[in-house]
Design an enzyme around this catalytic site. Sequence first.
Site, PDB file in Angstrom:
ATOM      1  N   TRP A 200      20.767  26.833 -41.704  1.00  0.00           N
ATOM      2  CA  TRP A 200      20.154  26.552 -40.403  1.00  0.00           C
ATOM      3  C   TRP A 200      21.224  26.062 -39.419  1.00  0.00           C
ATOM      4  O   TRP A 200      22.068  25.239 -39.774  1.00  0.00           O
ATOM      5  CB  TRP A 200      19.056  25.482 -40.557  1.00  0.00           C
ATOM      6  CG  TRP A 200      18.498  25.064 -39.245  1.00  0.00           C
ATOM      7  CD1 TRP A 200      17.601  25.754 -38.471  1.00  0.00           C
ATOM      8  CD2 TRP A 200      18.835  23.880 -38.509  1.00  0.00           C
ATOM      9  NE1 TRP A 200      17.355  25.064 -37.302  1.00  0.00           N
ATOM     10  CE2 TRP A 200      18.098  23.910 -37.294  1.00  0.00           C
ATOM     11  CE3 TRP A 200      19.690  22.804 -38.748  1.00  0.00           C
ATOM     12  CZ2 TRP A 200      18.179  22.907 -36.334  1.00  0.00           C
ATOM     13  CZ3 TRP A 200      19.773  21.791 -37.782  1.00  0.00           C
ATOM     14  CH2 TRP A 200      19.020  21.844 -36.592  1.00  0.00           C
ATOM     15  N   ASP A 367       7.009  27.434 -25.168  1.00  0.00           N
ATOM     16  CA  ASP A 367       7.305  27.374 -26.604  1.00  0.00           C
ATOM     17  C   ASP A 367       6.209  26.617 -27.337  1.00  0.00           C
ATOM     18  O   ASP A 367       5.076  26.476 -26.859  1.00  0.00           O
ATOM     19  CB  ASP A 367       8.705  26.751 -26.798  1.00  0.00           C
ATOM     20  CG  ASP A 367       9.422  27.279 -28.026  1.00  0.00           C
ATOM     21  OD1 ASP A 367       9.121  26.802 -29.127  1.00  0.00           O
ATOM     22  OD2 ASP A 367      10.274  28.181 -27.893  1.00  0.00           O
ATOM     23  N   ARG A 444       8.614  21.431 -43.235  1.00  0.00           N
ATOM     24  CA  ARG A 444       8.246  21.093 -41.858  1.00  0.00           C
ATOM     25  C   ARG A 444       6.727  20.850 -41.769  1.00  0.00           C
ATOM     26  O   ARG A 444       6.074  21.285 -40.837  1.00  0.00           O
ATOM     27  CB  ARG A 444       8.664  22.196 -40.880  1.00  0.00           C
ATOM     28  CG  ARG A 444       8.852  21.676 -39.467  1.00  0.00           C
ATOM     29  CD  ARG A 444       8.968  22.782 -38.437  1.00  0.00           C
ATOM     30  NE  ARG A 444       9.240  22.215 -37.125  1.00  0.00           N
ATOM     31  CZ  ARG A 444       9.046  22.841 -35.982  1.00  0.00           C
ATOM     32  NH1 ARG A 444       8.587  24.066 -35.955  1.00  0.00           N
ATOM     33  NH2 ARG A 444       9.314  22.251 -34.842  1.00  0.00           N
ATOM     34  N   ASP A 479       7.835  33.068 -34.136  1.00  0.00           N
ATOM     35  CA  ASP A 479       8.660  32.157 -34.929  1.00  0.00           C
ATOM     36  C   ASP A 479       8.194  32.142 -36.392  1.00  0.00           C
ATOM     37  O   ASP A 479       7.086  32.592 -36.717  1.00  0.00           O
ATOM     38  CB  ASP A 479       8.517  30.754 -34.317  1.00  0.00           C
ATOM     39  CG  ASP A 479       9.709  29.854 -34.595  1.00  0.00           C
ATOM     40  OD1 ASP A 479      10.538  30.210 -35.439  1.00  0.00           O
ATOM     41  OD2 ASP A 479       9.795  28.782 -33.964  1.00  0.00           O
ATOM     42  N   ASN A 481       8.966  29.260 -39.589  1.00  0.00           N
ATOM     43  CA  ASN A 481       9.799  28.081 -39.809  1.00  0.00           C
ATOM     44  C   ASN A 481       9.817  27.507 -41.215  1.00  0.00           C
ATOM     45  O   ASN A 481      10.047  26.319 -41.381  1.00  0.00           O
ATOM     46  CB  ASN A 481       9.386  26.981 -38.820  1.00  0.00           C
ATOM     47  CG  ASN A 481       9.899  27.289 -37.425  1.00  0.00           C
ATOM     48  OD1 ASN A 481      11.096  27.449 -37.228  1.00  0.00           O
ATOM     49  ND2 ASN A 481       9.003  27.413 -36.467  1.00  0.00           N
ATOM     50  N   CYS A 527      12.090  35.143 -34.481  1.00  0.00           N
ATOM     51  CA  CYS A 527      12.774  33.866 -34.611  1.00  0.00           C
ATOM     52  C   CYS A 527      12.370  33.295 -35.953  1.00  0.00           C
ATOM     53  O   CYS A 527      11.235  33.494 -36.401  1.00  0.00           O
ATOM     54  CB  CYS A 527      12.309  32.957 -33.462  1.00  0.00           C
ATOM     55  SG  CYS A 527      12.868  31.255 -33.597  1.00  0.00           S
ATOM     56  N   ASP A 549      19.170  28.134 -33.785  1.00  0.00           N
ATOM     57  CA  ASP A 549      18.697  26.934 -33.088  1.00  0.00           C
ATOM     58  C   ASP A 549      19.859  26.137 -32.533  1.00  0.00           C
ATOM     59  O   ASP A 549      19.662  25.200 -31.772  1.00  0.00           O
ATOM     60  CB  ASP A 549      17.896  26.049 -34.055  1.00  0.00           C
ATOM     61  CG  ASP A 549      16.422  26.412 -34.030  1.00  0.00           C
ATOM     62  OD1 ASP A 549      16.017  27.225 -33.184  1.00  0.00           O
ATOM     63  OD2 ASP A 549      15.680  25.884 -34.877  1.00  0.00           O
TER      64      ASP A 549
END
Length: 745
Positions: A200, A367, A444, A479, A481, A527, A549
Site C-alpha cells: 500500500w 468520494d 478496515r 474502490d 479496500n 481503485c 493512495d
Amino acid sequence: MSIIFHEKSGEFHLTNGKISYIMEIMENGQMGQLYYGKAIRDRESFCHLHEEMPRSLMAGAVESNDVLSMQYMNQEYPSYGTSDYRMPAFTILQKNGSRISNFTYRSHEIYQGKKGIEPLPSTYVENPGEAESLEILLADDLTGVELTLTYTIYADEAVITRHARFQNRGEEPVVLDRALSACVEFKDSDFEMIHLAGAWARERYVKTRKLEMGIQAIQSLRGASSSEHNPFLALKRPDANEKQGEVYGFSFVYSGNFIAQVEVNTHDMTRVTMGIHPEMFSWQLETGETFQTPEVVMVYSNQGLNQMSQTYHRLYKTRLVRGEWRDQPRPILLNNWEATYFDFTEEKILKIARKAKDAGAELFVLDDGWFGARNDDYRGLGDWYVNLEKLPSGIKGLSEKIEEMGLKFGLWVELEMVNKDSDLYRAHPDWVIGAPGRYESPSRHQHILDFSRKEVVDGIYEMISKIIRESKISYIKWDMNRYMTEPFSKGGTPEDQGKLMHRYILGVYDLYTRLTREFPHILFESCASGGARFDPAMLAFAPQTWTSDDTDAGERMKIQYGTSYVYPLVSMGSHVSAVPNHQMLRNTPLATRANVAYFGTFGYELDLNLLENEEIKQVKAQIEFMKKYRRLIQIDGDFYRLVNPFEGNDTAWMVVSKDKKEAIAAFYQRLNKVNASWLRLRLEGLDEEKLYQVTYHSGHANEEPKVVLEAYGDELMNAGLVIDRNELNRNGGDFASVLYTLKEI
Ligand code: DGJ
C-alpha cells in the site's frame, strides 16, 4: 500471412516481421516449442531446433523413442507425471484419483481477427486484418477432455496473446487443480527477471534479479491482483536496458489470484508460466462443461524495456480499453477525499466545487462518506442510499447543482464490500464471504460480499443503478479496500468452494459489464486502496486506475515510473494534493506536484479555498497547461523513461508525439545538492533532422513560458539538454523539477 502451418513437418510459425513464435507437433503428439524471439525467415522445417540425446536418469515419453523425454523438451502446455519433473501448466484430477493425462494434437484452425473470451476481458481487434489467430485442438483419449490452445499475433505489433480452454467431452466429471494460461520456454537461462513489487502507498517498485536454478515466482493469493505483486514479469538479457537489448514481457489480463513463475532447471532451461494461482483453485468440470483461462499478453522487444512498454501502452490504450472514453483526453477533476475525508456537508462540498470550477477544473468527484451512516469507516458500506443529513438534496440534487456550476459530477462507490454495521449486512448476513464456525477477519472494519453469487451481484446492481439513473453522474470511482480472508461461499456446495475466488472476480466483471453497458457515457476509474488492483483486466472496464493512495510527488515519481513498465500514462490517476503531504508529511513545491501529476490523468485532491492567491494563480496556469498538452500526453504521445528514480536522486521522462513534431520533458530531483556536478538530460524519441524550439515552463505564478533554446534533435538526444541547477534552486531545491515543451520549428 502471419500464421504459417507446415503440414509435412507439423510446425506452426507465427510471424509478422517483428517476432517469430515456432511450435511443433512432437513425435508423441504433444505440442513442443521451437523458438520465440526476433523474427526469423520461414523455412519448411525447423526440426533441427528440436534436440534429443540420451542422458542418465532420463525417462522416455514414447515406446519407440526412449530419448524423447519431456523433461528436456520445450513445451507449449506441459503436464506433470509422464517424464517431466518441472512445474506443469495444468493438472487434471480424474475420478479414479489419477492425475496423469496425455493431450495430443487433433486439429487446428487459423483465422483472421481475434475472438473474445467473455465473460473474461481480453485484448481485441477492430478489423479482422489487425491480427491472425490459431486454435490448436488437443485431446486426452482416456478422459475425453479436450484442450484448445489459442494464440493471436497482431499484424503490426510484437505481441502474441494466449489462453487455454478445457472442455469435458468425457463421461465423468474431472477436476482442474491447475489451469494456467501460458507457458514459454527457453533453452538457456541467461536472463534477468523484472517484476513490479510493493505494498500500500508504494506500489509497483521495479525489482530486477538474475535468474538462478530453481523457481522464482511472484504471486497473489489475496483475491485481488494486489499492490504486492503486479501480474507482470519480464525476462531481459543481462545487457538489455531501457534503450537496447532483448526483453520478453508477460502480462496477465486478470484481477484475482495469480502466479507468474520462472523455473530454471539444472540444464539451464527456463520455463515461464503464468495464470490463475492453483492454490485455492479446484474446478470441477462436469460432462459438457468448459473452463476458459484468462489471457496472457506477451510482448517481445529487441530495443530494450522502453520499447516493450511502448508496445504495451499502444495495445492497452487502443485494444484493451474500450468505450466512449478510450480515445478521449480525460477531464481535469477535483476529488474531495484528502480535502474533507468523511467530514463534509453539502455546503462545504459546493464551496470546494465552486473554487475548483473557478480554477478551470471540469469534474468534481464526491468520494467516500455520502451514503448510509458512513461518517467513519466503521459503518455504512453496503447501504447505497444517500445520507440526507449530510446531503439534504440527495445525490440527485447535489449532482444537479454541480452541473449548474458548469462542472461534471462524479461519485465514489465500493460495491464489493459491506460493514457489519449496515442495513445490508443485517438483512443478508450470509452474503459475506467467510467460513462456517470460523472467525471472519475484518480489514478496515469491512467484509467482502460474495460476488460469486448472482443474487448478491443483482442486489448491489439494483441499488447502485437506481442512484445512477436518477442523478447526473459522469464518472464513477470504484474502490475496493480489502483483500480476501477465509474464502468460503455460504451459498455454495463443497465443490463450489474451489471455484469461489475465480467466480468472485467473474462477479466483479459481471457488475462492471452491466454498469458500463447501461451507462456507456460514464468514465470509470478503478481503485483498490490506491493501486492494489492496477491490472490490465480492470482497464477493460475502467479506462483509468487510481495509481496509489500516496499522493506525495516524490513518491509518485517512483510509483508512476514503475507503473509505466506496462500501463499507459492515460490509465494512471494522478492528483496534486496538499502539503504537508498526508502520507509522507513532506513539503514539495506546488510546481513539482503538478509536473508529476501531468504525466497521468491529472486532477486535484485538496480544498483549493485553502490556497494563497499566488498559489491559485499557479493552479489556474497548471490547468490551462494540462488542457493544452493532455492530448499529447494521454492519447497521441509515446512515453520515454529517461532517468530511473530507483537508481539515484533524479527522475526524468518525456512524451513525444507520433510525428515527432512535439514533445514534453520533465526532470525531477529528490534532495538538493550544493556545489553539485553538471546536469545534462539526454532526450529520446526526437527526429534527429528536426529543429526544435525548447520552451521552459517554470511553473511560477505570473511567469510566462520562456523559449530557452533552438536545437536539432540529434543535439538534444546526444549532447543533451542543459539543466540549470540555479533553476532547481529557484524551484525549491529539495523535490524541485523543471519542465520543457519542444516544438518543431
Ligand atoms: C481508498 C482510496 O484509495 C482513497 O482514494 C479513498 O477513496 C478512500 N479509499 C475512501 O475510503
